[in-house]
Design an enzyme around this catalytic site. Structure first.
Site, PDB file in Angstrom:
ATOM      1  N   LYS A   1      -8.346  36.616   2.938  1.00 59.66           N
ATOM      2  CA  LYS A   1      -7.492  37.328   4.330  1.00 59.66           C
ATOM      3  C   LYS A   1      -9.262  36.969   5.126  1.00 59.66           C
ATOM      4  CE  LYS A   1      -7.875  41.656   5.874  1.00 59.66           C
ATOM      5  NZ  LYS A   1      -7.974  43.218   5.799  1.00 59.66           N
TER       6      LYS A   1
ATOM      7  N   ARG B   1     -19.030  46.291   7.475  1.00 57.78           N
ATOM      8  CA  ARG B   1     -18.769  45.999   5.879  1.00 57.78           C
ATOM      9  C   ARG B   1     -19.358  44.658   5.105  1.00 57.78           C
ATOM     10  NH1 ARG B   1     -13.084  48.414   7.810  1.00 57.78           N
ATOM     11  NH2 ARG B   1     -14.756  50.392   7.810  1.00 57.78           N
TER      12      ARG B   1
ATOM     13  N   SER C   1      -5.046  40.870  12.105  1.00 59.42           N
ATOM     14  CA  SER C   1      -5.032  41.553  13.396  1.00 59.42           C
ATOM     15  C   SER C   1      -5.389  41.397  14.694  1.00 59.42           C
ATOM     16  CB  SER C   1      -5.400  43.693  13.718  1.00 59.42           C
ATOM     17  OG  SER C   1      -6.789  43.436  13.438  1.00 59.42           O
TER      18      SER C   1
ATOM     19  N   LYS D   1     -11.911  38.900   0.718  1.00 57.69           N
ATOM     20  CA  LYS D   1     -11.600  39.052   1.842  1.00 57.69           C
ATOM     21  C   LYS D   1     -13.103  39.334   2.631  1.00 57.69           C
ATOM     22  CE  LYS D   1     -11.190  43.318   4.454  1.00 57.69           C
ATOM     23  NZ  LYS D   1     -10.419  44.409   3.847  1.00 57.69           N
TER      24      LYS D   1
ATOM     25  N   TYR E   1       2.230  40.402  11.502  1.00 60.79           N
ATOM     26  CA  TYR E   1       2.601  41.287  12.038  1.00 60.79           C
ATOM     27  C   TYR E   1       3.796  40.428  13.077  1.00 60.79           C
ATOM     28  CZ  TYR E   1      -1.712  43.871  11.104  1.00 60.79           C
ATOM     29  OH  TYR E   1      -2.980  44.405  10.264  1.00 60.79           O
TER      30      TYR E   1
HETATM   31  C1  PBG Z   1      -8.880  47.630   4.916  1.00 61.38           C
HETATM   32  C2  PBG Z   1      -8.153  47.081   5.824  1.00 61.38           C
HETATM   33  C3  PBG Z   1      -8.741  45.748   7.199  1.00 61.38           C
HETATM   34  C4  PBG Z   1      -7.308  45.063   7.182  1.00 61.38           C
HETATM   35  C5  PBG Z   1      -6.892  45.363   5.882  1.00 61.38           C
HETATM   36  N1  PBG Z   1      -6.476  46.057   4.975  1.00 61.38           N
HETATM   37  C6  PBG Z   1      -9.826  46.527   7.534  1.00 61.38           C
HETATM   38  C7  PBG Z   1     -10.846  46.078   7.227  1.00 61.38           C
HETATM   39  O1  PBG Z   1     -11.563  45.890   6.851  1.00 61.38           O
HETATM   40  O2  PBG Z   1     -12.156  46.004   8.275  1.00 61.38           O
HETATM   41  C8  PBG Z   1      -7.153  44.994   8.869  1.00 61.38           C
HETATM   42  C9  PBG Z   1      -6.196  43.683   8.836  1.00 61.38           C
HETATM   43  C10 PBG Z   1      -6.133  43.296  10.334  1.00 61.38           C
HETATM   44  O3  PBG Z   1      -7.345  43.180  10.629  1.00 61.38           O
HETATM   45  O4  PBG Z   1      -4.980  42.776  10.502  1.00 61.38           O
HETATM   46  N2  PBG Z   1      -8.589  49.265   4.585  1.00 61.38           N
END
Ligand code: PBG
Length: 333
Positions: free
Chosen positions: A254, A223, A280, A201, A319
């Site tokens: 991801k 992060r 997203s 991720k 989505y």
């Molecule tokens: C953390 C999490 C995130 C997403 C999924 N799980 C956000 C992040 O790491 O800031 C992002 C998913 C998306 O952008 O659609 N719980």
């Protein structure tokens, strides 16, 4: 010898073109990410993600029924607690009466054949918006206590599995959490519950709209101390291998489109199923361009998902799942 190479021969007849198509998308490969909040009667559109909603537990049922009717096999649930439930350790994540546990119990009871995947992370539940317990921070550098956070994540995964989650999906990127969650589940006779780990991720700017949707934007810092540097690919393969060694059943990459090379490389490294998350920002960027008629929605959605499949993903979190499922059902995907 006078050979004429004419690859176009296979592209001329539409039937033949369909027959030699190498990659397809089936509805069985879709996972629909959804947001559940506290309250009643809520079905509130997320401004930054047109067409996506926050549901309260009661209105979620209707939506899940629609998802099931579209033959989408699985949903990924994200919880949005009230601000008053948030604290510095994210304890609402493992509250048995929290939104996720209540949603899981309700969905299991009414729609038993819908696969319920629970996202496991603390960022939606901490008052500072970080994915774990904070050890120390300066204005722009945040240190998260890895092992204490992993304990809280395992507790959360356990509570979700007990409430009815069919799969738990840790998305925090702490070290060693897959192993720890596996042990916690096994000790409670939940050895049959698979772990879908967000293995690679990235610290991506494409999560922007999600953080608005889930009110999980960090108050300070970022992060980068736990999510991966977008510049790295060997490190992704290391992360994937570690999660597999720790007992992950499905691994996830991801975001998806900006990281197709990572999906491809992971595909060469493992025989496990690979999931990719079209996040997203990928969704909202396409929606925005399509709403201006700069891009044709149906065509770009299809092309984006096929590219993710072609790179090597078996499963796609998107989505767009509902609209794509409708198209697949009508035979025009
Ligand atoms: C953390 C999490 C995130 C997403 C999924 N799980 C956000 C992040 O790491 O800031 C992002 C998913 C998306 O952008 O659609 N719980």
């Amino acid at each position: 010898m006078d050979i004429q190479f004419r690859p176009r021969r296979l592209r001329e007849h539409p039937v033949l073109r369909r027959m030699v198509q190498e990659t397809r998308l089936s509805v069985d490969q879709l996972i629909y990410p959804m947001f559940v909040c506290e309250g009643e009667g809520i079905r509130e559109e997320i401004l930054s993600m047109p067409g996506q909603f926050r549901f309260s537990v009661d209105t979620l049922l209707d939506e899940l029924q629609q998802v099931r009717e579209l033959s989408i096999p699985a949903v990924m649930l994200f919880g949005i607690p009230d601000d008053s439930q948030k604290d510095s350790s994210g304890s609402a994540a493992y509250d048995k009466n929290g939104v996720i546990c209540r949603s899981l119990e309700m969905a299991k009871k009414h729609i038993p054949d819908l696969l319920l995947i629970a996202d496991v992370c603390l960022c939606e539940y901490t008052n500072h918006g970080h994915c774990g317990l904070i050890q120390a921070n300066t204005e722009d550098q945040v240190m998260i206590q890895n092992d204490k956070t992993v304990e809280a994540l395992a507790r959360t995964a356990l509570v979700y599995a007990q409430a009815g989650a069919d799969v738990v999906a840790p998305s925090d990127m702490m070290d060693g959490r897959v192993n720890y969650i596996r042990k916690a589940l096994d000790e409670e006779n939940l050895e049959h519950i698979p772990i879908l780990s967000y293995a690679a991720k990235y610290a991506s700017a494409f999560y922007g709209p999600f953080r608005e949707a889930a009110s999980s934007k960090p108050d300070f810092g970022d992060r980068h101390s736990h999510q991966m540097d977008p510049a790295n690919s060997r490190e992704a393969i290391k992360e994937v291998s570690l999660d597999i060694d720790e007992g992950a059943d499905i691994i996830m990459i991801k975001p998806a489109m900006p990281y197709l090379d990572i999906i491809f490389q992971a595909r060469q490294t493992t025989h496990l199923p690979i999931a990719a998350y079209q996040v997203s920002g990928e969704y909202s960027a396409l929606c925005a361009a399509c709403s201006q008629d700069w891009l044709k929605r149906e065509a770009v959605v299809k092309e984006s998902l096929l590219s993710i499949r072609r790179a090597g993903a078996d499963l796609i979190l998107t989505y767009f799942a509902k609209e794509v499922a409708e198209k697949i059902a009508r035979g025009d995907f």
